[in-house]
Write an enzyme that holds these catalytic residues in place. Structure first.
Site, PDB file in Angstrom:
ATOM      1  N   LEU A  41      41.682  39.091  49.001  1.00 27.42           N
ATOM      2  CA  LEU A  41      41.497  38.129  47.916  1.00 27.42           C
ATOM      3  C   LEU A  41      40.608  36.960  48.346  1.00 27.42           C
ATOM      4  O   LEU A  41      40.684  36.480  49.471  1.00 27.42           O
ATOM      5  CB  LEU A  41      42.857  37.603  47.449  1.00 27.42           C
ATOM      6  CG  LEU A  41      43.821  38.671  46.918  1.00 27.42           C
ATOM      7  CD1 LEU A  41      45.105  38.016  46.397  1.00 27.42           C
ATOM      8  CD2 LEU A  41      43.195  39.537  45.837  1.00 27.42           C
ATOM      9  N   HIS A  45      38.855  36.247  42.890  1.00 30.11           N
ATOM     10  CA  HIS A  45      40.159  36.770  42.448  1.00 30.11           C
ATOM     11  C   HIS A  45      41.070  35.619  42.023  1.00 30.11           C
ATOM     12  O   HIS A  45      41.791  35.724  41.031  1.00 30.11           O
ATOM     13  CB  HIS A  45      40.871  37.508  43.596  1.00 30.11           C
ATOM     14  CG  HIS A  45      40.156  38.722  44.097  1.00 30.11           C
ATOM     15  ND1 HIS A  45      39.663  38.800  45.376  1.00 30.11           N
ATOM     16  CD2 HIS A  45      39.868  39.914  43.508  1.00 30.11           C
ATOM     17  CE1 HIS A  45      39.110  39.994  45.566  1.00 30.11           C
ATOM     18  NE2 HIS A  45      39.212  40.685  44.439  1.00 30.11           N
ATOM     19  N   GLN A  69      38.100  55.921  43.006  1.00 25.67           N
ATOM     20  CA  GLN A  69      36.855  55.288  42.579  1.00 25.67           C
ATOM     21  C   GLN A  69      35.824  55.164  43.697  1.00 25.67           C
ATOM     22  O   GLN A  69      34.778  54.563  43.502  1.00 25.67           O
ATOM     23  CB  GLN A  69      37.135  53.919  41.926  1.00 25.67           C
ATOM     24  CG  GLN A  69      37.605  52.840  42.871  1.00 25.67           C
ATOM     25  CD  GLN A  69      38.051  51.599  42.108  1.00 25.67           C
ATOM     26  OE1 GLN A  69      39.044  51.632  41.382  1.00 25.67           O
ATOM     27  NE2 GLN A  69      37.323  50.504  42.271  1.00 25.67           N
TER      28      GLN A  69
HETATM   29  P1  AMP Z   1      38.088  43.931  43.320  1.00 22.73           P
HETATM   30  O1  AMP Z   1      39.211  43.504  44.192  1.00 22.73           O
HETATM   31  O2  AMP Z   1      36.750  43.828  43.952  1.00 22.73           O
HETATM   32  O3  AMP Z   1      38.338  45.219  42.606  1.00 22.73           O
HETATM   33  O4  AMP Z   1      38.052  42.825  42.168  1.00 22.73           O
HETATM   34  C1  AMP Z   1      39.176  42.578  41.373  1.00 22.73           C
HETATM   35  C2  AMP Z   1      38.773  41.764  40.190  1.00 22.73           C
HETATM   36  O5  AMP Z   1      38.211  40.524  40.619  1.00 22.73           O
HETATM   37  C3  AMP Z   1      37.697  42.439  39.346  1.00 22.73           C
HETATM   38  O6  AMP Z   1      38.013  42.276  37.979  1.00 22.73           O
HETATM   39  C4  AMP Z   1      36.458  41.719  39.736  1.00 22.73           C
HETATM   40  O7  AMP Z   1      35.475  41.697  38.711  1.00 22.73           O
HETATM   41  C5  AMP Z   1      36.973  40.327  39.983  1.00 22.73           C
HETATM   42  N1  AMP Z   1      36.046  39.590  40.857  1.00 22.73           N
HETATM   43  C6  AMP Z   1      35.595  39.962  42.077  1.00 22.73           C
HETATM   44  N2  AMP Z   1      34.723  39.052  42.547  1.00 22.73           N
HETATM   45  C7  AMP Z   1      34.605  38.093  41.612  1.00 22.73           C
HETATM   46  C8  AMP Z   1      33.846  36.895  41.517  1.00 22.73           C
HETATM   47  N3  AMP Z   1      33.026  36.488  42.469  1.00 22.73           N
HETATM   48  N4  AMP Z   1      33.978  36.147  40.394  1.00 22.73           N
HETATM   49  C9  AMP Z   1      34.807  36.557  39.392  1.00 22.73           C
HETATM   50  N5  AMP Z   1      35.541  37.668  39.443  1.00 22.73           N
HETATM   51  C10 AMP Z   1      35.446  38.437  40.521  1.00 22.73           C
END
Ligand code: AMP
Length: 527
Positions: A41, A45, A69
Site C-alpha cells: 500500500l 491506495h 490477471q
Molecule cells: P493495485 O494494488 O495496484 O491493484 O491498486 C489497487 C487500487 O488502487 C486500484 O483501484 C488502483 O487504481 C488504485 N491506485 C493505485 N495507484 C494509485 C494512484 N497513484 N492514485 C490513485 N489510485 C491508485
C-alpha cells in the site's frame, strides 16, 4: 481492525456489521465500502481508503495478488508483498477489516487458470486498446476476481483509482451490465511531488530510473498544454507526448493512445473529452499513467435553501477539485465597499446603479492551507485589493441593502457569467443551475429537512453565544424564509430539472463534500 483470511470469517464479520441498529425510532443497517488492492500500500491506495472512510459506516480493504490477471511473462512471483506494513497503515487509517485470502481460499488452488473457473468476460471492444492489447487475459482476470469480491462482500460502494482508467471503465460497465446495486467509485490519481503517479511497481525502479520516471507525467502535461492552446487532433497530441518522452532515450513507450473515457474507443479528434493514456518500460519496469483532456473546464452549480450548508460545502468542493470558488457574497461586499468609498447612500438605487458602471471586480481563490479549511478568496475592485476591507462592520451592515437591488444583481450576473465562460468555477446560490449557469456540467440541489436546519441553526447560535431560541421557533422562521425565497421577485429558489438532489440530514460537511466530488468525477468521465 479485523484481519480475515477465510470466507467464513469474512461472512461472519459482515453479518455482525449488518445487524440492524436503532437510530431513533428507525432501524438502520451499516453501509459498507470495499477497497480492493494487491497490497504494497502507498498513498494512492490510502486515498481510496480515505474516500471510503468518509462515505461508509464500515470499510473493508482486500489484499490479494490475483494470479489470474498476470500473464506468464509477468511479475506474479516478484510482485511486492509487504503485509505487516499494510496492516499498520490500514490500522492508522481506521479500516474496520482487512481481507487477505490466499489463492487456495479464493480459487481452491494455488495456481488457478481461467479454464478451471467460470469467468466474467469484459466487453471485447473495451479490451482491444490500451493495456488490453498488450496484456491478453488481464482484464478478464480482473473482472473475475472483482466479481468474486463484490459477491462476497456485497458492499454499498467499491473504490478504484483512475490511475487504472481502463480497469475502472471496464468495472463500471460490468457492474451496470450485471445489475449490481453497487456504486463503483472512481478516485483521482495520487502523485509524488515530482508528478510520478504512485504505484507498487515504482519499487522496482533503480535510482536513475526513478529520477527519469516523471517524464510520463511531463509528457501528459505537455499534451494538456497543447490541448489548452486549442489542439484537438489526436495524432498531433500523441506526437506531442512522444516528443516529450524522447527526452529519456532509455524509456520504451508501449503505447500512447487517446480514447473515449467510457467506451475506450479511439478518438481521431477530442471534441469534448478524451482519455490520453501511456504505457512505457523503464528498464524492466512497466509504468502506466493517464490524464483526461476536456475542452472546457467544468462548472459546478450548487443551489438550495438557506441553512443547508451551501457556502462551506461549495468552498471545500472547489478546493478539492482545483476549481475557483466564485464567491458571490464577496462580490456583493465589493460593490458595497465601492459604494461606501464613493460616499453614496447604499439605499439610493439610482446612484448605486450609476456607481456600478465603474466597478470591475476580480476574484482569486488561494489554495487551502489546511485540510477542511477552505482557501481565502482575494478580492479586487478596479485593481485595488480589498480582501480585508470588505469584512468591516460598515460593509456588513449595508450589504443586504445592496444585494436586494435588481440592477446590482443584473450587473453582477454579467460579471459572474464572464467568469463562467472559461469554466472552472464552483458557485452556490438559489438559481445558479437554472439562471446563472444553466449549462453547468454538474448541478447539485443541496437540501436538509426543516428539522435538521433548525437543529444546525440552534447549534450555531449556541456557538456564537447568542440567546437560546426554541427549535419550534427556528423551524417556523425557516419555513417562512423558504416560502419567501421560493416566491421572491429577484432570484427565487429553483431546482433545475437536471440537478441532483442531495439531502444532507445526518451527513457531516466532509461527507457532503465527498459525495459532490464523487458525482463530479462521475459526470466528468461519463460525458
Ligand atoms: P493495485 O494494488 O495496484 O491493484 O491498486 C489497487 C487500487 O488502487 C486500484 O483501484 C488502483 O487504481 C488504485 N491506485 C493505485 N495507484 C494509485 C494512484 N497513484 N492514485 C490513485 N489510485 C491508485
Amino acid at each position: 481492525m479485523r484481519i480475515l483470511t477465510t470466507i467464513e470469517g469474512l461472512q461472519s464479520c459482515l453479518a455482525q456489521w449488518r445487524q440492524p441498529t436503532m437510530i431513533g425510532p428507525h432501524p438502520s443497517i451499516a453501509s459498507v465500502g470495499l477497497v480492493p488492492t494487491m497490497g504494497a500500500l502507498h498513498p494512492g491506495h490510502m486515498s481510496l481508503i480515505h474516500q471510503a472512510r468518509q462515505a461508509n459506516d464500515r470499510v473493508i480493504v482486500s489484499i490479494f495478488v490475483n494470479p489470474l490477471q498476470f500473464g506468464p511473462q509477468e511479475d506474479l512471483t516478484t510482485y511486492p508483498r509487504t503485509l505487516q506494513q499494510d496492516i499498520d497503515q490500514c490500522t492508522v487509517a481506521q479500516v474496520d477489516a482487512l481481507f487477505c485470502p490466499s489463492p487456495e481460499t479464493l480459487y481452491g488452488q494455488s495456481a488457478p487458470t481461467p479454464e478451471q473457473f467460470t469467468q466474467v468476460v469484459p466487453i471485447a471492444s473495451m479490451t482491444t486498446h490500451l493495456c488490453g492489447a498488450y496484456r491478453p487475459g488481464h482484464f478478464q482476470g480482473v473482472t473475475t476476481v472483482v466479481a468474486k469480491l463484490l459477491n462476497l462482500v456485497m458492499p454499498n460502494r467499491a473504490y478504484f483509482g483512475r490511475k487504472d482508467a481502463q480497469q475502472l471503465a471496464i468495472l463500471q460497465r460490468m457492474a451496470a451490465d450485471l445489475n449490481w446495486p453497487i456504486e463503483i467509485v472512481g478516485c483521482p490519481i495520487v502523485r509524488e511531488s515530482d508528478g510520478l503517479a504512485y504505484s507498487s511497481r515504482n519499487q522496482y525502479l533503480s535510482a536513475t530510473e526513478r529520477s527519469q520516471a516523471p517524464v510520463l507525467y511531463q509528457a501528459l502535461q505537455s499534451a494538456q498544454a497543447a490541448f489548452a492552446q486549442g489542439e484537438r487532433d489526436s495524432q498531433r497530441l500523441i506526437q506531442q507526448v512522444c516528443t516529450t518522452l524522447e527526452q529519456v532515450p532509455t524509456l520504451q513507450p508501449q503505447y500512447v493512445e487517446i480514447v473515449h473515457p467510457t467506451n475506450l474507443q479511439p478518438l481521431e479528434q477530442v471534441t469534448t473529452v478524451g482519455l490520453l493514456a501511456i504505457a512505457a518500460y523503464l528498464g524492466k519496469t512497466r509504468l502506466i499513467d493517464n490524464t483526461l483532456l476536456r475542452s472546457r473546464q467544468p462548472i459546478v452549480a450548487i443551489d438550495g435553501p438557506a441553512g443547508a450548508g451551501k457556502s462551506t460545502v461549495a468552498r471545500l468542493v472547489a478546493d478539492r477539485l482545483g476549481l475557483m470558488y466564485l464567491d458571490t457574497g464577496a462580490m456583493y461586499r465589493a460593490v458595497t465597499w465601492h459604494v461606501l468609498t464613493q460616499e453614496i447612500d447604499p439605499a439610493d438605487e439610482v446612484a448605486v446603479a450609476e456607481a456600478l458602471a465603474n466597478c470591475q471586480i476580480r476574484l482569486a481563490t488561494e489554495p487551502a492551507t489546511a485540510p477542511g479549511e477552505p482557501g481565502l478568496t482575494r478580492v479586487w475592485v478596479n485593481e485595488a485589493e480589498i480582501t480585508q476591507a470588505i469584512r468591516t462592520a460598515e460593509v456588513t451592515a449595508q450589504v443586504s441593502t445592496i444585494a436586494a437591488q435588481p440592477t446590482v444583481r443584473k450587473v453582477l450576473l454579467k460579471q459572474q457569467q464572464e467568469y463562467g465562460t472559461q469554466g472552472g468555477v464552483v458557485m452556490e446560490g438559489r438559481d445558479i443551475g437554472t439562471h446563472v449557469f444553466p449549462a453547468a456540467e454538474l448541478k447539485v440541489f443541496l437540501t436538509a429537512s426543516v428539522e435538521e436546519r433548525a437543529r444546525r441553526r440552534q447549534r450555531d447560535l449556541l456557538a456564537q453565544n447568542q440567546p437560546p431560541v426554541s427549535i419550534e421557533a427556528l423551524e417556523e422562521a425557516i419555513d417562512e424564509r423558504d416560502r419567501k425565497d421560493s416566491t421572491r421577485r429577484v432570484a427565487p429558489l429553483q431546482k433545475a430539472e437536471d440537478a441532483i438532489e442531495l439531502l444532507t440530514d445526518g451527513l457531516s460537511i466532509e461527507e457532503v463534500v465527498e459525495r459532490i466530488v464523487a458525482l463530479f468525477e462521475d459526470r466528468l468521465h461519463r460525458n
